[in-house]
Structure formats: structure tokens, C-alpha cells
Write a protein that holds these residues in place. Structure first.
Motif, PDB file in Angstrom:
ATOM      1  N   ASN A 121     -24.419 -28.364 -29.590  1.00 43.34           N
ATOM      2  CA  ASN A 121     -24.273 -26.990 -30.425  1.00 43.34           C
ATOM      3  C   ASN A 121     -23.683 -27.752 -31.760  1.00 43.34           C
ATOM      4  O   ASN A 121     -22.526 -28.038 -31.874  1.00 43.34           O
ATOM      5  CB  ASN A 121     -23.557 -26.235 -29.808  1.00 43.34           C
ATOM      6  CG  ASN A 121     -23.381 -24.950 -30.656  1.00 43.34           C
ATOM      7  OD1 ASN A 121     -22.941 -24.921 -31.849  1.00 43.34           O
ATOM      8  ND2 ASN A 121     -23.521 -23.740 -30.033  1.00 43.34           N
ATOM      9  N   ASN A 122     -24.633 -27.338 -32.837  1.00 45.68           N
ATOM     10  CA  ASN A 122     -24.076 -28.049 -34.039  1.00 45.68           C
ATOM     11  C   ASN A 122     -22.743 -27.570 -34.500  1.00 45.68           C
ATOM     12  O   ASN A 122     -21.809 -28.043 -35.127  1.00 45.68           O
ATOM     13  CB  ASN A 122     -25.011 -27.705 -35.279  1.00 45.68           C
ATOM     14  CG  ASN A 122     -24.990 -28.027 -36.764  1.00 45.68           C
ATOM     15  OD1 ASN A 122     -24.061 -27.286 -37.243  1.00 45.68           O
ATOM     16  ND2 ASN A 122     -25.574 -29.226 -36.935  1.00 45.68           N
ATOM     17  N   GLN A 123     -22.569 -26.007 -34.522  1.00 48.77           N
ATOM     18  CA  GLN A 123     -21.104 -25.468 -34.893  1.00 48.77           C
ATOM     19  C   GLN A 123     -20.173 -25.774 -34.107  1.00 48.77           C
ATOM     20  O   GLN A 123     -19.020 -25.959 -34.801  1.00 48.77           O
ATOM     21  CB  GLN A 123     -21.619 -23.891 -35.035  1.00 48.77           C
ATOM     22  CG  GLN A 123     -22.396 -23.360 -36.057  1.00 48.77           C
ATOM     23  CD  GLN A 123     -21.748 -23.793 -37.668  1.00 48.77           C
ATOM     24  OE1 GLN A 123     -22.303 -24.577 -38.094  1.00 48.77           O
ATOM     25  NE2 GLN A 123     -20.691 -23.009 -37.699  1.00 48.77           N
ATOM     26  N   GLU A 124     -20.338 -26.048 -32.970  1.00 49.88           N
ATOM     27  CA  GLU A 124     -19.150 -26.327 -32.092  1.00 49.88           C
ATOM     28  C   GLU A 124     -18.928 -27.575 -32.383  1.00 49.88           C
ATOM     29  O   GLU A 124     -17.600 -28.055 -32.314  1.00 49.88           O
ATOM     30  CB  GLU A 124     -19.625 -26.324 -30.327  1.00 49.88           C
ATOM     31  CG  GLU A 124     -18.513 -26.847 -29.426  1.00 49.88           C
ATOM     32  CD  GLU A 124     -17.164 -26.040 -29.642  1.00 49.88           C
ATOM     33  OE1 GLU A 124     -16.294 -26.468 -28.737  1.00 49.88           O
ATOM     34  OE2 GLU A 124     -16.891 -25.313 -30.231  1.00 49.88           O
ATOM     35  N   VAL A 125     -19.905 -28.693 -32.400  1.00 50.29           N
ATOM     36  CA  VAL A 125     -19.602 -30.089 -32.841  1.00 50.29           C
ATOM     37  C   VAL A 125     -18.566 -30.039 -34.249  1.00 50.29           C
ATOM     38  O   VAL A 125     -17.726 -30.731 -34.492  1.00 50.29           O
ATOM     39  CB  VAL A 125     -20.681 -30.806 -32.884  1.00 50.29           C
ATOM     40  CG1 VAL A 125     -20.354 -32.409 -33.355  1.00 50.29           C
ATOM     41  CG2 VAL A 125     -21.242 -31.026 -31.621  1.00 50.29           C
ATOM     42  N   LYS A 126     -19.000 -29.476 -35.179  1.00 47.79           N
ATOM     43  CA  LYS A 126     -18.273 -29.259 -36.495  1.00 47.79           C
ATOM     44  C   LYS A 126     -17.151 -28.845 -36.416  1.00 47.79           C
ATOM     45  O   LYS A 126     -16.163 -29.054 -37.075  1.00 47.79           O
ATOM     46  CB  LYS A 126     -19.178 -28.352 -37.358  1.00 47.79           C
ATOM     47  CG  LYS A 126     -20.303 -28.838 -37.884  1.00 47.79           C
ATOM     48  CD  LYS A 126     -21.116 -28.014 -38.749  1.00 47.79           C
ATOM     49  CE  LYS A 126     -22.261 -28.618 -39.603  1.00 47.79           C
ATOM     50  NZ  LYS A 126     -23.226 -28.010 -40.416  1.00 47.79           N
TER      51      LYS A 126
END
Length: 534
Positions: A188-193
């Protein structure tokens, strides 16, 4: 009886497969898995910086591949054949590695539960050979609990390959292939960020007005401070903090003459609202080599008995730490992160450091409560200044209440701990001491001194007028008070934390030390039961 030594040597057959399960299974959630591989990348960059005098690429690239796999790439020192062999070691670090962020040497195995296969491709600075280490985690998982030794578990489930590389190349690319369902958050791009922004050693948001000052202070005072350009799918991610806050303060956190940490912080005049969409947060994060330990406000629980501390067992009103934003960078190696980095190893060396951190929290809580107490005083000084500049405004305020407030402020500002003891009173609390200090502030004291004589005359005139016409003037003053209080009721926003702070301050000022702890705790429990605070 004579004993004769029997020769024996330990071997890999003496180490069961379940040891690996105990080390990796259940320790690493998705946050910890990403952190482990990114901190290994940071170590590689730091190692290259020590060897190369030129400019070093400090970027760490994190990419989500085809919605199934995750890649962490750095242009650090890279690995040669011996390094790649050592990479599969379990909790055995090479010479000089103990001082790095990933000191435990479990990094390669952090993804054991997270992906089907780990692929590590690397070439070392100055070398012309590229290596690839592949470990088939999915094949190992069913055998982790079997009664076999490590050698049998690993046999045929990893391989090392080589190919040629250009001498100018140096990098490591770590790929978690086919991430397991329980770790889908890593895709998940947002969770990794979010993980990068709040936990990993990325750079400060350039939009944070105090970024350069804080970074300079950390480079000067926080030993081992590191930060990198960390990108997720080519977007650089930053540490975000709310803007519009006062200039940061700094403090060395110590106890009994021993330094444990270096803190920076900004303090608001109420609970600081953080923008979750930007990954902002309030409170304090503990960091070792700029990697977060635990959640925000770690070790700020009201009751510290679970850590078996000798000091700072109780902490009043920890929710008011939300009036601050900042970080605590650990500078003493006695505070050593536990394996999942959810806290510190608890032993006789770390406990004094945790006590010192809780002492720092206590001071910040006192700051917040003193700020809450001083706000009503400051408001009355501002009203008095408005009346002084435009006497016609006296009709819109209860000037007697404002005058009494200013006189009370003068009295409090002149009191000290010594004067309290001389008068037979108990020593003032930290909240009281900080409140008195705020009331002594030059600008506030100047405005107060200018206004008191004028308000005194206005109060005297109002009292004379009331004597001459008590009914008329009494009604006028009552109307003025009602109008003033009505405006306040309309404009004021309910603030449970402020109310709780006021209540606790009253308790502290009126109740003896033996009773104040339990009574304050009981009041806070009531607020929690009714949902006013968490």
C-alpha cells in the motif's frame, strides 16, 4: 574420582530450526520488516561515506512492483562474496557492525514471514562481480517447527549466484517477492509512505520552518544522527510537523549527572492539531540513530510499575504531552532497542534512562498545565490594556474582576519557593513554579503595571457611583457582567483537557501530597469514563 576431558565441538546440528522461528516468527510486523531492510540500506550508505571522500548518493528507493512485491534499493557500499555469505548469518555481525543501526544482524531474515522469496542483488564499491542471494522463505515455513537442525532447514533453500559488473557500480537491491497476505500493507503506497515519514530516517519537510535549525542542533548534539533521501515509488517522503509553532527549544535529558538523550520540541498554547493526511503527529517520538522506537509518547504511561523503575513511578496528565511536538534522540548506548524496536531492553542500565525520559515528560506536562493556567490571566491583561487605551470599553467588561486578576497576578509573580517555605507552606509544584515564571515575563508584567493604577481608579469610581445610586449602578454592573459572561459562553469552545488541567491544578494547590496522587487519578478516571479524554 578422576575426571578426564572428552573432546567435543559444537556444530550446526546442535542448533534447532525452531531457534529461527523464535527469532523471526511473531517479532516483525509489516512496519518492522520495512524498517529492518531500510536501516540495512542506510548502514550501507553510511559505510560508503566513511570510505569515500566524494559525494555519496544518500538515496534509498522503495518501490512496489506489480502490486505483488517490494524492492528496497540503495547505492551504498554494496557486498562482495564474503559479505553476501555473511548476509545469511543469524545474529552474527561483522567487525565494526555493532555500532550500526541494524546491529542485531537479523535483517536478512526479517522477511521470513512476509514474503515467499527474498532476492538480494549487490555489487561492491570497486569490485567487478555482481552477486545474487536467493532465500526461499515459503519452502522453509512449514518446517520451522519440526525437530530438525538449521543446516537441514536451509539445505537446498538458498543459493548464491554471480555475474560480471562494471567497476563503477555499487549498490544493493533487496526484493521481497510475492508478499504474504498478512503483510499486504507493504504493498500500500500510502502506508509505506506513513512508515517512512514517522519511523524511518528520512529528511525534514522543507516546509517546516524550523527544519534547518533542528537539523543543525541534531548534527551537533545527537551522536550517530543520520538521515537519507527516501523515496517511495519515486516520490520523496519527509518527516512532517505542524507549522506556525514557536521556535524550538532543546534540552539534554539527564539523570544523576549522566546524559541519556537530546530533545528538541515546540510548545503550543493548547493541544496541537496534527494533519493525519500529511502524516503529522504531536507528542514525542524516541529515536535511536534517527529511527523511531515505539509509538509517540513511549514510556509516558501514568503508571510505570511495569518497567520496575525506582523513580518517576507516576506521571500526572500525560495526555497534555499533545501540547508539544518534537523528538527525543537517544545518545547513551545503555538505552538499547529491543529486537522489534517497540521499546528498550529493560535492565539495570536502561531504567535510569527511562526515568530521565519520564522526568522530561513531567516537565513538559507542567509546561502545558502552566500555559493553560496562564491563559485566563493573559486574557485579563489584554482586556485591561484595551480599557487603558479606550476607557469607554470599561462598560463592556467587569472591571472589578479584571482588576482583582491583575492584583492576584502581581502577588503570584512575586512569590518564590523560598518565600513559600518561609511562610510555612509546602514547596511549590512544577506547575506553580512555571506559572509564576510566565507571570514574570517582561511584556506581561509591563502591561500589568501600566493597567493596575488605571483600573484601580475606575473600580473606585464605580464603587462611589454605586453608593450614590446603588440600584441603577448595580443593575448596570449586573448587565455588564451578564453581557461579558454571555459573550464568553458563546465564543468559548469546550476543552476537556483544559478543564481537567484546571481541576487538577486546584486539587494540587489545596490537597496535601499524600492525597493528591490518588485524587487526581480518580478525577482523570471520571473524565475517561465519560469520554472527555482518552
Amino acid at each position: 574420582m578422576n575426571w578426564k576431558t572428552v573432546e567435543d565441538e559444537p556444530s550446526i546440528q546442535d542448533v534447532g530450526a525452531r531457534l529461527l522461528a523464535n527469532i523471526a516468527k511473531g517479532i516483525y510486523n509489516h512496519e518492522a520488516v520495512l524498517r529492518e531492510y531500510v536501516q540495512n540500506a542506510g548502514d550501507a550508505i553510511a559505510h560508503l561515506s566513511e570510505l569515500d571522500d566524494g559525494a555519496v548518493d544518500d538515496s534509498i528507493q522503495i518501490r512496489i512492483l506489480d502490486g505483488k512485491s517490494l524492492e528496497i534499493h540503495d547505492n551504498g557500499i554494496g557486498m562482495d562474496l564474503q559479505d553476501i555469505k555473511d548476509a545469511k548469518r543469524i545474529a552474527v555481525s561483522g567487525k565494526g557492525e555493532l555500532d550500526r543501526a541494524g546491529f542485531r544482524g537479523i535483517g536478512t531474515w526479517a522477511g521470513l514471514q512476509a514474503c515467499e522469496r527474498l532476492e538480494l542483488v549487490t555489487t561492491k564499491f570497486g569490485e567487478t562481480t555482481r552477486f545474487r542471494l536467493t532465500i526461499d522463505f515459503a519452502e522453509m515455513l512449514p518446517d520451522l517447527e519440526k525437530n530438525i537442525h538449521i543446516g537441514e532447514l536451509l539445505a537446498g533453500r538458498y543459493r548464491i549466484e554471480e555475474s560480471t559488473a562494471l567497476k563503477e557500480e555499487h549498490y544493493t537491491s533487496c526484493r521481497l517477492v510475492n508478499v504474504m497476505p498478512d503483510y499486504r500493507a507493504l504493498l500500500n503506497n500510502q502506508e509505506v509512505k506513513r512508515i517512512v515519514s514517522q519511523i524511518l530516517p528520512c529528511k525534514f519537510d522543507p516546509g517546516f520552518e524550523h527544519a534547518k535549525k533542528v537539523e543543525a542542533e541534531l548534527r551537533m548534539h545527537a551522536d550517530g544522527f543520520q538521515q537519507y533521501t527516501i523515496k517511495v515509488d519515486d516520490d520523496e517522503v519527509f518527516k512532517h510537523f505542524p507549522t506556525g509553532l514557536p521556535v524550538p527549544q532543546t534540552e539534554v535529558i539527564k539523570q544523576d549527572g549522566v546524559d541519556y538523550a537530546f530533545a528538541w520540541f515546540c510548545t503550543g498554547t493548547e493541544r496541537i492539531k496534527a494533519n493525519a493526511a500529511k502524516f503529522e503527529s504531536n507528542n514525542f517520538r524516541l529515536r535511536v540513530k534517527n529511527i523511531a522506537i515505539g509509538a509517540a509518547g513511549a514510556y509516558s504511561a501514568e503508571d510505570a510499575s511495569e518497567w520496575n523503575l525506582k523513580k518517576m513511578l507516576k506521571l500526572k496528565s500525560p495526555e497534555t504531552l499533545g501540547w508539544h511536538v518534537g523528538e527525543i534522540h537517544i545518545t547513551n548506548s545503555a538505552l538499547r532497542p529491543d529486537t522489534p524496536r517497540s521499546g528498550f531492553e529493560i535492565d539495570s542500565q536502561s531504567r535510569p534512562g527511562i526515568e530521565a525520559i519520564r522526568g522530561f515528560y513531567e516537565d513538559r506536562i507542567a509546561d502545558a498545565r502552566a500555559t493553560a493556567e496562564s491563559k485566563k490571566f493573559i486574557a485579563n491583561v489584554e482586556k485591561a490594556a484595551a480599557i487603558r487605551k479606550d476607557p469607554s470599553k470599561a462598560e463592556t467588561f467587569d472591571i472589578k474582576t479584571i482588576y482583582d486578576s491583575l492584583v492576584e497576578q502581581e502577588r503570584l509573580s512575586k512569590q518564590t519557593g523560598k518565600s513559600d517555605l518561609a511562610a510555612g507552606k509546602k514547596a511549590p509544584s512544577k506547575v506553580t513554579t512555571k506559572l509564576r515564571s510566565r507571570l514574570r515575563a517582561t511584556a506581561l508584567a509591563t502591561e500589568r503595571k501600566k493597567s493596575i493604577p488605571i483600573l484601580k481608579k475606575l473600580v473606585a469610581a464605580a464603587e462611589r457611583a454605586q453608593k450614590d445610586d446603588p440600584q441603577n449602578n448595580g443593575n448596570r454592573r449586573k448587565a455588564s457582567r451578564n453581557r461579558d459572561s454571555g459573550e464568553a459562553a458563546v465564543n468559548a469552545e469546550p476543552n476537556a483537557e483544559k478543564l481537567l488541567s484546571d481541576v487538577l491544578a486546584v486539587i494540587e494547590s489545596m490537597v496535601d501530597d499524600d492525597t493528591v496522587e490518588s485524587l487526581s487519578s480518580a478525577v482523570q478516571d471520571v473524565f475517561k469514563q465519560h469520554g472527555f479524554i482518552e
